[in-house]
Scaffold this motif. Sequence first.
Motif, short mmCIF file in Angstrom:
data_model
loop_
_atom_site.label_atom_id
_atom_site.label_comp_id
_atom_site.label_asym_id
_atom_site.label_seq_id
_atom_site.Cartn_x
_atom_site.Cartn_y
_atom_site.Cartn_z
N VAL A 126 0.83 -1.20 0.00
CA VAL A 126 0.00 0.00 0.00
C VAL A 126 0.87 1.26 0.00
N VAL A 127 1.89 1.29 0.84
CA VAL A 127 2.77 2.45 0.92
C VAL A 127 3.54 2.63 -0.40
N ALA A 128 4.01 1.53 -0.97
CA ALA A 128 4.75 1.60 -2.23
C ALA A 128 3.89 2.17 -3.35
N SER A 136 2.63 6.44 -6.85
CA SER A 136 1.62 7.23 -7.58
C SER A 136 1.90 8.71 -7.46
N LYS A 137 2.26 9.14 -6.26
CA LYS A 137 2.57 10.55 -6.05
C LYS A 137 3.75 10.99 -6.92
N THR A 172 -2.18 5.11 -12.82
CA THR A 172 -1.32 4.23 -13.62
C THR A 172 -0.50 3.29 -12.75
N VAL A 173 0.11 3.80 -11.69
CA VAL A 173 0.97 2.97 -10.83
C VAL A 173 0.17 1.83 -10.21
N ALA A 200 10.86 4.43 -16.76
CA ALA A 200 10.26 5.58 -16.09
C ALA A 200 9.40 5.14 -14.92
N TYR A 201 8.65 4.07 -15.11
CA TYR A 201 7.83 3.53 -14.02
C TYR A 201 8.70 3.05 -12.87
N ALA A 202 9.80 2.38 -13.20
CA ALA A 202 10.70 1.87 -12.16
C ALA A 202 11.31 3.00 -11.34
#
Length: 355
Positions: A33-35, A40-41, A52-53, A124-126
């Motif tokens: 949840v924290v990740a 997302s932020k 998206t995240v 970019a996502y990583a």
Amino acid sequence: MDIAYIPSPSRGVLYLGPIPLRAYAFCIILGVVVAVWLGSKRWVDRGGAKHTVGDIAVWAVPFGLVGGRLYHVITDHQLYFGEGKNPWNAFKIWEGGLGIWGAIALGAVGAWIGARRRGVPLPAYADAIAPGIALAQAMGRWGNYFNQELYGRPTTLPWGLEIHKTLPGGEVVTGVYHPTFLYESLWCVGVALLVMWADRRWSLGHGRAFAVYVAAYTVGRFWIEYLRIDEAHHYLGLRLNDWTSIVVFLAAVAYFVIVGKRKPGREDPASIDPAAHEGAEGVPGAEEKPAGEKTTEKTTEKTGAKAAEKARETVDGDKPSQLLDVEAEEKAAGKPAATAAGTAEKTGKDAANPI
């Protein structure tokens, strides 16, 4: 007399009627949840869409759990297979046993699938999710505390961890040991802060922030692994996970340097997430008319407006130069000068009745 300042947990599971609530699973869920929240932020700050995240995590998390368990079972197969062992215990993930190397490797496969479906570049996502992964690891290690596992060598330090547990073979372990779960948890918090600071300081992109996370984590994992005394395979005097840390560290540093030379800076915000710039995020009227129809309509309106304006200028006599030309011709022919209104009327009639 040794005094344990970190007492052994009284229990690692609570029962809600017949349903067991295990602290190990709760720590992992809280970490996820924290990740996702932090990822997302950071993703939105980079120009991506809000959900998206989370959408990609739906793929990454299950793959990561399977990968982490597979790595543990493969590298510690002697715990589950062989004489006197129960292979079905390999499926008891709630009893602990997740290898971070397998979780990251197979989790990356799941993330790649999710990112590909969303049209998002995986590097970019990583970068966005990297600090969140470190914090998830920090929380997940407290699950090892409740399971009384992954402790280090005996110690007399005031922050030693008291262990009192019975091993599967019936052996009872009692004593004060290095709380390696706590060392790694604190180290992971430091790694998360380091990645966020470095990313903000140098605008890391194209997977380089993730490489910083990997390199920093492996440094800590190396010395923490060296303190552990739980059963593990050894090669040339080092535990398997120590060798894994060395190899992964070198790979992360090489990636950081090579990609930094080829692609300095960060990705263009407009290119990382199509959902943030298209109708997928609920842009009103995005599909009302094809682009061609809108362009043609606007062009027609513009052309018609220009034609009407030109006609009004001609009829109303808004162009003094035309009136002066008419007056000059009439004077040269010996005719009295026409009034402005008469000239405008004549010009308008001529325009309306061309030869």
